[in-house]
Design a protein around this motif. Structure first.
Motif, PDB file in Angstrom:
ATOM      1  N   VAL A  28       0.839  -1.195   0.000  1.00 32.85           N
ATOM      2  CA  VAL A  28       0.000   0.000   0.000  1.00 32.85           C
ATOM      3  C   VAL A  28       0.877   1.249   0.000  1.00 32.85           C
ATOM      4  O   VAL A  28       0.618   2.203  -0.747  1.00 32.85           O
ATOM      5  N   ALA A  29       1.925   1.258   0.803  1.00 36.11           N
ATOM      6  CA  ALA A  29       2.835   2.407   0.846  1.00 36.11           C
ATOM      7  C   ALA A  29       3.502   2.618  -0.508  1.00 36.11           C
ATOM      8  O   ALA A  29       3.637   3.759  -0.973  1.00 36.11           O
ATOM      9  N   THR A  30       3.897   1.543  -1.146  1.00 30.69           N
ATOM     10  CA  THR A  30       4.514   1.636  -2.474  1.00 30.69           C
ATOM     11  C   THR A  30       3.523   2.195  -3.482  1.00 30.69           C
ATOM     12  O   THR A  30       3.865   3.063  -4.293  1.00 30.69           O
ATOM     13  N   PHE A  31       2.287   1.721  -3.427  1.00 34.73           N
ATOM     14  CA  PHE A  31       1.259   2.219  -4.335  1.00 34.73           C
ATOM     15  C   PHE A  31       1.049   3.717  -4.139  1.00 34.73           C
ATOM     16  O   PHE A  31       0.985   4.483  -5.098  1.00 34.73           O
ATOM     17  N   ARG A  32       0.937   4.159  -2.895  1.00 38.41           N
ATOM     18  CA  ARG A  32       0.729   5.580  -2.615  1.00 38.41           C
ATOM     19  C   ARG A  32       1.899   6.410  -3.135  1.00 38.41           C
ATOM     20  O   ARG A  32       1.709   7.469  -3.741  1.00 38.41           O
ATOM     21  N   HIS A  33       3.106   5.930  -2.894  1.00 36.94           N
ATOM     22  CA  HIS A  33       4.307   6.623  -3.366  1.00 36.94           C
ATOM     23  C   HIS A  33       4.304   6.718  -4.889  1.00 36.94           C
ATOM     24  O   HIS A  33       4.554   7.796  -5.448  1.00 36.94           O
ATOM     25  N   ASP A  34       4.015   5.621  -5.547  1.00 34.17           N
ATOM     26  CA  ASP A  34       3.990   5.609  -7.008  1.00 34.17           C
ATOM     27  C   ASP A  34       2.896   6.516  -7.563  1.00 34.17           C
ATOM     28  O   ASP A  34       3.095   7.199  -8.573  1.00 34.17           O
ATOM     29  N   LEU A  35       1.756   6.548  -6.905  1.00 35.94           N
ATOM     30  CA  LEU A  35       0.665   7.409  -7.357  1.00 35.94           C
ATOM     31  C   LEU A  35       1.026   8.887  -7.193  1.00 35.94           C
ATOM     32  O   LEU A  35       0.768   9.709  -8.080  1.00 35.94           O
ATOM     33  N   ARG A  36       1.644   9.230  -6.062  1.00 35.87           N
ATOM     34  CA  ARG A  36       2.097  10.615  -5.886  1.00 35.87           C
ATOM     35  C   ARG A  36       3.092  10.994  -6.978  1.00 35.87           C
ATOM     36  O   ARG A  36       3.037  12.106  -7.536  1.00 35.87           O
ATOM     37  N   ASN A  37       4.005  10.087  -7.287  1.00 39.39           N
ATOM     38  CA  ASN A  37       4.984  10.348  -8.348  1.00 39.39           C
ATOM     39  C   ASN A  37       4.307  10.509  -9.707  1.00 39.39           C
ATOM     40  O   ASN A  37       4.754  11.307 -10.535  1.00 39.39           O
ATOM     41  N   ALA A  38       3.250   9.771  -9.955  1.00 39.22           N
ATOM     42  CA  ALA A  38       2.540   9.873 -11.229  1.00 39.22           C
ATOM     43  C   ALA A  38       1.780  11.199 -11.335  1.00 39.22           C
ATOM     44  O   ALA A  38       1.629  11.745 -12.428  1.00 39.22           O
TER      45      ALA A  38
END
Length: 82
Positions: A28-38
């Protein structure tokens, strides 16, 4: 036995182990990080459009910035509520 006649695999009980919970939290943390980067490049472009000479372009840029900031707030809220 032909492939089409195989029965589906039996359902297993959910894994509630500490390792599974940790892995889920990391995912979940990785997903949130990746979404912020996107979202970051879209926010940057909208900020640039906000300086355009055409008022309708600036208004649309503000709409985009507001929507992206709201999405980022939701991510932050969901992160802090855990």
């Amino acid at each position: 036995m032909p492939e089409s006649s195989k029965s589906p695999p039996a359902a297993s009980a959910p894994d509630h182990s500490p390792n599974h919970a940790l892995k889920h939290a990391e995912d979940v943390a990785t997903f949130r990080h990746d979404l912020r980067n996107a979202l970051a490049p879209a926010l940057l472009c909208a900020d640039v459009l906000g300086t355009h000479t055409d008022p309708s372009v600036r208004q649309n840029a503000r709409t985009i910035v507001t929507a992206l900031e709201n999405a980022l707030k939701l991510l932050k809220k969901s992160t802090s509520s855990r």
